[in-house]
Scaffold this motif. Sequence first.
Motif, mmCIF file in Angstrom:
data_model
loop_
_atom_site.group_PDB
_atom_site.id
_atom_site.type_symbol
_atom_site.label_atom_id
_atom_site.label_comp_id
_atom_site.label_asym_id
_atom_site.label_seq_id
_atom_site.Cartn_x
_atom_site.Cartn_y
_atom_site.Cartn_z
ATOM 1 N N LEU A 253 17.414 21.349 32.671
ATOM 2 C CA LEU A 253 16.096 21.713 33.193
ATOM 3 C C LEU A 253 15.573 22.997 32.559
ATOM 4 O O LEU A 253 14.369 23.106 32.295
ATOM 5 N N ALA A 254 16.466 23.947 32.272
ATOM 6 C CA ALA A 254 16.042 25.177 31.597
ATOM 7 C C ALA A 254 15.511 24.847 30.198
ATOM 8 O O ALA A 254 14.493 25.398 29.766
ATOM 9 N N ASN A 255 16.185 23.949 29.512
ATOM 10 C CA ASN A 255 15.714 23.528 28.197
ATOM 11 C C ASN A 255 14.353 22.848 28.311
ATOM 12 O O ASN A 255 13.462 23.070 27.490
ATOM 13 N N HIS A 256 14.164 22.060 29.339
ATOM 14 C CA HIS A 256 12.885 21.380 29.557
ATOM 15 C C HIS A 256 11.771 22.401 29.799
ATOM 16 O O HIS A 256 10.670 22.269 29.267
ATOM 17 N N ILE A 257 12.077 23.424 30.582
ATOM 18 C CA ILE A 257 11.087 24.475 30.862
ATOM 19 C C ILE A 257 10.782 25.248 29.584
ATOM 20 O O ILE A 257 9.621 25.453 29.244
ATOM 21 N N GLY A 258 11.824 25.698 28.908
ATOM 22 C CA GLY A 258 11.679 26.331 27.613
ATOM 23 C C GLY A 258 10.999 27.695 27.581
ATOM 24 O O GLY A 258 10.698 28.197 26.513
ATOM 25 N N ASP A 259 10.759 28.298 28.718
ATOM 26 C CA ASP A 259 10.092 29.597 28.787
ATOM 27 C C ASP A 259 11.059 30.573 29.445
ATOM 28 O O ASP A 259 11.324 30.483 30.653
ATOM 29 N N LEU A 260 11.599 31.502 28.643
ATOM 30 C CA LEU A 260 12.628 32.402 29.147
ATOM 31 C C LEU A 260 12.140 33.259 30.318
ATOM 32 O O LEU A 260 12.913 33.547 31.237
ATOM 33 N N GLY A 261 10.868 33.625 30.333
ATOM 34 C CA GLY A 261 10.337 34.400 31.449
ATOM 35 C C GLY A 261 10.386 33.619 32.755
ATOM 36 O O GLY A 261 10.778 34.155 33.797
ATOM 37 N N VAL A 262 10.006 32.355 32.716
ATOM 38 C CA VAL A 262 10.054 31.500 33.907
ATOM 39 C C VAL A 262 11.504 31.289 34.339
ATOM 40 O O VAL A 262 11.827 31.355 35.531
ATOM 41 N N ILE A 263 12.369 31.074 33.370
ATOM 42 C CA ILE A 263 13.784 30.851 33.683
ATOM 43 C C ILE A 263 14.392 32.117 34.298
ATOM 44 O O ILE A 263 15.119 32.031 35.301
ATOM 45 N N ASP A 264 14.086 33.289 33.739
ATOM 46 C CA ASP A 264 14.577 34.544 34.322
ATOM 47 C C ASP A 264 14.105 34.718 35.758
ATOM 48 O O ASP A 264 14.867 35.140 36.634
ATOM 49 N N ASP A 265 12.845 34.392 36.008
ATOM 50 C CA ASP A 265 12.294 34.483 37.363
ATOM 51 C C ASP A 265 13.040 33.538 38.305
ATOM 52 O O ASP A 265 13.413 33.913 39.423
ATOM 53 N N ALA A 266 13.281 32.316 37.848
ATOM 54 C CA ALA A 266 14.000 31.327 38.663
ATOM 55 C C ALA A 266 15.430 31.791 38.934
ATOM 56 O O ALA A 266 15.927 31.669 40.065
ATOM 57 N N LEU A 267 16.101 32.315 37.918
ATOM 58 C CA LEU A 267 17.470 32.802 38.095
ATOM 59 C C LEU A 267 17.516 33.932 39.128
ATOM 60 O O LEU A 267 18.390 33.953 40.000
ATOM 61 N N GLN A 268 16.568 34.854 39.038
ATOM 62 C CA GLN A 268 16.549 35.968 39.983
ATOM 63 C C GLN A 268 16.257 35.495 41.406
ATOM 64 O O GLN A 268 16.899 35.939 42.359
ATOM 65 N N LYS A 269 15.295 34.590 41.553
ATOM 66 C CA LYS A 269 14.980 34.066 42.895
ATOM 67 C C LYS A 269 16.167 33.315 43.481
ATOM 68 O O LYS A 269 16.465 33.437 44.667
ATOM 69 N N ALA A 270 16.845 32.516 42.656
ATOM 70 C CA ALA A 270 18.006 31.779 43.137
ATOM 71 C C ALA A 270 19.122 32.739 43.539
ATOM 72 O O ALA A 270 19.768 32.564 44.585
ATOM 73 N N ARG A 271 19.345 33.769 42.730
ATOM 74 C CA ARG A 271 20.371 34.760 43.054
ATOM 75 C C ARG A 271 20.036 35.502 44.341
ATOM 76 O O ARG A 271 20.892 35.721 45.198
ATOM 77 N N ASP A 272 18.779 35.901 44.486
ATOM 78 C CA ASP A 272 18.345 36.574 45.715
ATOM 79 C C ASP A 272 18.570 35.689 46.934
ATOM 80 O O ASP A 272 18.967 36.183 47.995
ATOM 81 N N THR A 273 18.314 34.402 46.793
ATOM 82 C CA THR A 273 18.527 33.468 47.899
ATOM 83 C C THR A 273 19.974 33.467 48.341
ATOM 84 O O THR A 273 20.286 33.490 49.535
ATOM 85 N N VAL A 274 20.891 33.453 47.362
ATOM 86 C CA VAL A 274 22.307 33.424 47.673
ATOM 87 C C VAL A 274 22.778 34.764 48.235
ATOM 88 O O VAL A 274 23.522 34.808 49.210
ATOM 89 N N GLN A 275 22.320 35.851 47.644
ATOM 90 C CA GLN A 275 22.771 37.178 48.078
ATOM 91 C C GLN A 275 22.154 37.614 49.403
ATOM 92 O O GLN A 275 22.800 38.270 50.196
ATOM 93 N N ASN A 276 20.901 37.246 49.610
ATOM 94 C CA ASN A 276 20.161 37.755 50.781
ATOM 95 C C ASN A 276 19.882 36.694 51.829
ATOM 96 O O ASN A 276 19.177 36.971 52.789
ATOM 97 N N GLY A 277 20.352 35.489 51.606
ATOM 98 C CA GLY A 277 20.135 34.425 52.578
ATOM 99 C C GLY A 277 18.708 33.952 52.647
ATOM 100 O O GLY A 277 18.259 33.408 53.655
ATOM 101 N N GLY A 278 17.958 34.080 51.606
ATOM 102 C CA GLY A 278 16.608 33.539 51.616
ATOM 103 C C GLY A 278 15.711 34.337 50.813
ATOM 104 O O GLY A 278 14.651 34.243 50.516
#
Length: 68
Positions: free
Chosen positions: A43-68
């Motif tokens: 899916l990251a390859n499909h997106i192909g935009d490192l800025g969007v992928i970085d944003d998604a990675l950070q949001k996903a990490r925040d979800t796991v670390q902060n519970g939402g």
Amino acid sequence: MTTLNIQNNFAAPDDFYEHLIDAHRDLSTEQSHAMNAALVLLLANHIGDLGVIDDALQKARDTVQNGG
């Protein structure tokens, strides 16, 4: 740069969830983790935009670390 869309983009989100669960059926925990990693890379390859992928990675990490 494209921005990450975090709004529901599925006509039937429950159908996606069912497909995701079905894809993991009968896999070991290790296989399930490997499948998730492969899915992220595809899916990251499909997106192909490192800025969007970085944003998604950070949001996903925040979800796991902060519970939402």
